[in-house]
Design an enzyme around this catalytic site. Structure first.
Site, PDB file in Angstrom:
ATOM      1  N   SER A 247      20.158  -9.136  70.725  1.00 49.59           N
ATOM      2  CA  SER A 247      20.875  -9.715  71.848  1.00 49.59           C
ATOM      3  C   SER A 247      22.371  -9.607  71.602  1.00 49.59           C
ATOM      4  O   SER A 247      22.801  -9.178  70.526  1.00 49.59           O
ATOM      5  CB  SER A 247      20.468 -11.179  72.032  1.00 49.59           C
ATOM      6  OG  SER A 247      21.005 -11.933  70.967  1.00 49.59           O
ATOM      7  N   LYS A 248      23.113 -10.022  72.596  1.00 50.80           N
ATOM      8  CA  LYS A 248      24.582  -9.891  72.566  1.00 50.80           C
ATOM      9  C   LYS A 248      25.218 -10.378  71.271  1.00 50.80           C
ATOM     10  O   LYS A 248      26.191  -9.813  70.801  1.00 50.80           O
ATOM     11  CB  LYS A 248      25.195 -10.661  73.747  1.00 50.80           C
ATOM     12  CG  LYS A 248      25.209  -9.857  75.022  1.00 50.80           C
ATOM     13  CD  LYS A 248      26.413 -10.234  75.865  1.00 50.80           C
ATOM     14  CE  LYS A 248      26.599  -9.298  77.039  1.00 50.80           C
ATOM     15  NZ  LYS A 248      25.536  -9.415  78.052  1.00 50.80           N
TER      16      LYS A 248
END
Ligand code: GLU
Length: 478
Positions: free
Chosen positions: A253-254
């Site tokens: 994820s980010k």
């Protein structure tokens, strides 16, 4: 059913294309191409609050950039359209009626708050949170009362008691006990179909033979199989591949860094390198080879082999692969892709002809790992971009350094040697005149010529910069 394999990539345009989803698209695409089947793109945009046209535009552009061409879908058409769920609402409404007729659905009038209350109570009593069926057995009169009070129902599927079983191409036999699954919403109170409902109808009507998607959809598949049974549809073959993980083995994820195709694209990762890397991840090829072009990836792809365990994403490996791809590309091909990056670096390529630019690109391509690095590597070839770094200044301040540079300039001014001899003859001359050798000889010349202390081989740089520009630069220093 067709006898040809038909697979689909079915993204929801609710964000930028994540590399995990791009990998799902790649698996479907490779599977279709490998089996000479059909690759379909379907846009799942029924979540009105989260879907945006801008995401959809970027999505299509990223897929095109990657070279994942679809045979049916938006801008392409096909016999099974429309390929956007928001344009298929009448189809879902018709299918809701079918289930209503078979008494397999019921309207649910529970509010968000009531549902949340039920959830919390279940969690508190350490039971699996799920819908317990409060509205399942409402009488016709009770329903009329709710409607009269202005409540808009959602529609829930009556989950039967059974063990749901299916064979996953990657994971083998999968079993789910429906006792853990509450009656789930298939049409929301705003009339929009829920994902699990629309996806079953579309996959069936579009003759999808294989559903290839991430393992995060495994529990959805259990719900979908119940719907296939309710409609009397034959389900497709399912294959749930592992997800891409970050270094801590949590879903990528980010917070792990760059995760969208768009981000890598703007950093100057080549589409072929990203495709190759995503194909390699946790996969799917026979040999231990790492560099595979599109055709090799297609020929070698096997879904059954795709790994069951998550694959850790390494940006470092991607960059390494990218550097290999950059080095292998022709200057012409690179130039095509480099234009936006050169522009960003303030280099006006329209002023240069390709004959001058291509040899420069051929030289610096060996030193860059992403296209975005082009600016800082190429500027030594442009007078207006040439500038002296502090390291280079330091080199030129050393004893004897200026003398080396001055002697080189003197040689260039006086000689009438042919262009190709200038550099080797000049170096020889300076060596004899000044007695400098090794680093003491080459570093001052590099510093003066390029304003830097690192870079491609000096003779090659000199050949591209030429005598006049070299003299100009040295004069400025002296
Ligand atoms: N729209 C769903 C998603 O983006 C599709 C999942 C599926 O392939 O069924 O996750």
């Amino acid at each position: 059913m067709t006898d040809k394999f038909r697979v689909r990539f079915a993204p929801s345009p609710t964000g930028e294309l994540h590399v995990g989803n791009a990998r799902t698209a790649l698996f479907n695409w490779m599977f279709a191409r490998h089996h000479k089947g059909t690759f379909i793109l379907r846009i799942e945009d029924t979540d009105e609050t989260r879907s945006a046209l801008a995401y959809q535009v970027n999505l299509l552009s990223d897929l095109q950039w990657l070279g994942l061409d679809w045979d049916e879908g938006p801008h392409k058409g096909g016999a099974y359209g429309p390929y956007k769920q928001s344009e298929r609402l009448a189809i879902y409404a018709e299918h809701l009626k079918k289930l209503e007729k078979a008494n397999l659905v019921y309207p649910c009038y529970c509010t968000e708050e009531e549902l949340e209350e039920e959830r919390q109570a279940l969690i508190l009593s350490k039971r699996m949170p799920r819908y317990l069926g409060k509205c399942r057995d409402l009488t016709a009169k009770q329903r009329r009362e709710k409607e009269a009070a202005g409540r808009k129902p959602s529609f829930r599927f009556k989950v039967p008691e059974l063990i749901i079983e299916f064979t996953d191409l990657i994971r083998g036999t999968m079993k789910f006990d429906s006792a853990a699954i509450g009656d789930f919403i298939i049409v929301r109170s705003n009339g929009m179909p829920a994902y699990n409902f629309a996806v079953v109808i579309d996959d069936f009507l579009m003759d999808i033979t294989h559903v290839i998607r991430g393992e995060d959809h495994l529990s959805n598949t259990a719900l979908q199989i119940m719907l296939y049974q309710a409609f009397g549809f034959m389900p497709p073959v399912f294959a749930h591949h592992s997800l891409i993980l970050g270094r801590d083995r949590a879903k990528l994820s980010k917070r792990h860094g760059s995760v969208s195709v768009g981000e890598f694209r703007s950093q100057g990762i080549l589409p072929a390198a990203l495709m190759n890397y995503l194909g390699l991840l946790g996969s799917s090829f026979t040999e231990a080879r790492e560099i595979l072009n599109r055709e090799e990836m297609i020929a070698d792809f096997s879904l059954e082999r795709a790994s069951k365990s998550g694959a850790v994403f390494s940006e470092e490996k991607l960059r390494w692969l990218n550097a290999v791809y950059i080095r292998q590309s022709s200057a012409d091909d690179l130039l095509e892709m480099l234009h936006p990056f050169l522009k960003e670096a303030g280099i006006d390529t329209s002023l240069l002809n390709v004959d001058k630019l291509n040899p420069i690109i051929d030289l610096v391509k060996n030193d860059i790992t992403t296209l975005a690095e082009i600016g800082s590597n190429i500027n030594i070839f442009f007078d207006e971009k040439y500038s002296m770094s502090s390291e280079a200044k330091h080199v030129l301040e050393k004893e004897g350094a200026l003398n080396v540079v001055k002697t080189f300039a003197a040689y260039l001014q006086e000689t009438n040697a042919a262009d190709s001899d200038l550099y080797p003859a000049g170096i020889k001359y300076v060596k004899e005149k000044t007695g400098a050798g090794g680093r003491d000889l080459f570093m001052p010349i590099r510093a003066a010529l390029t304003g830097k202390v690192h870079g491609p081989e000096l003779d090659k740089i000199f050949a591209l910069i030429g005598k006049d520009a070299t003299l100009k630069r040295i004069k400025a220093i002296l």
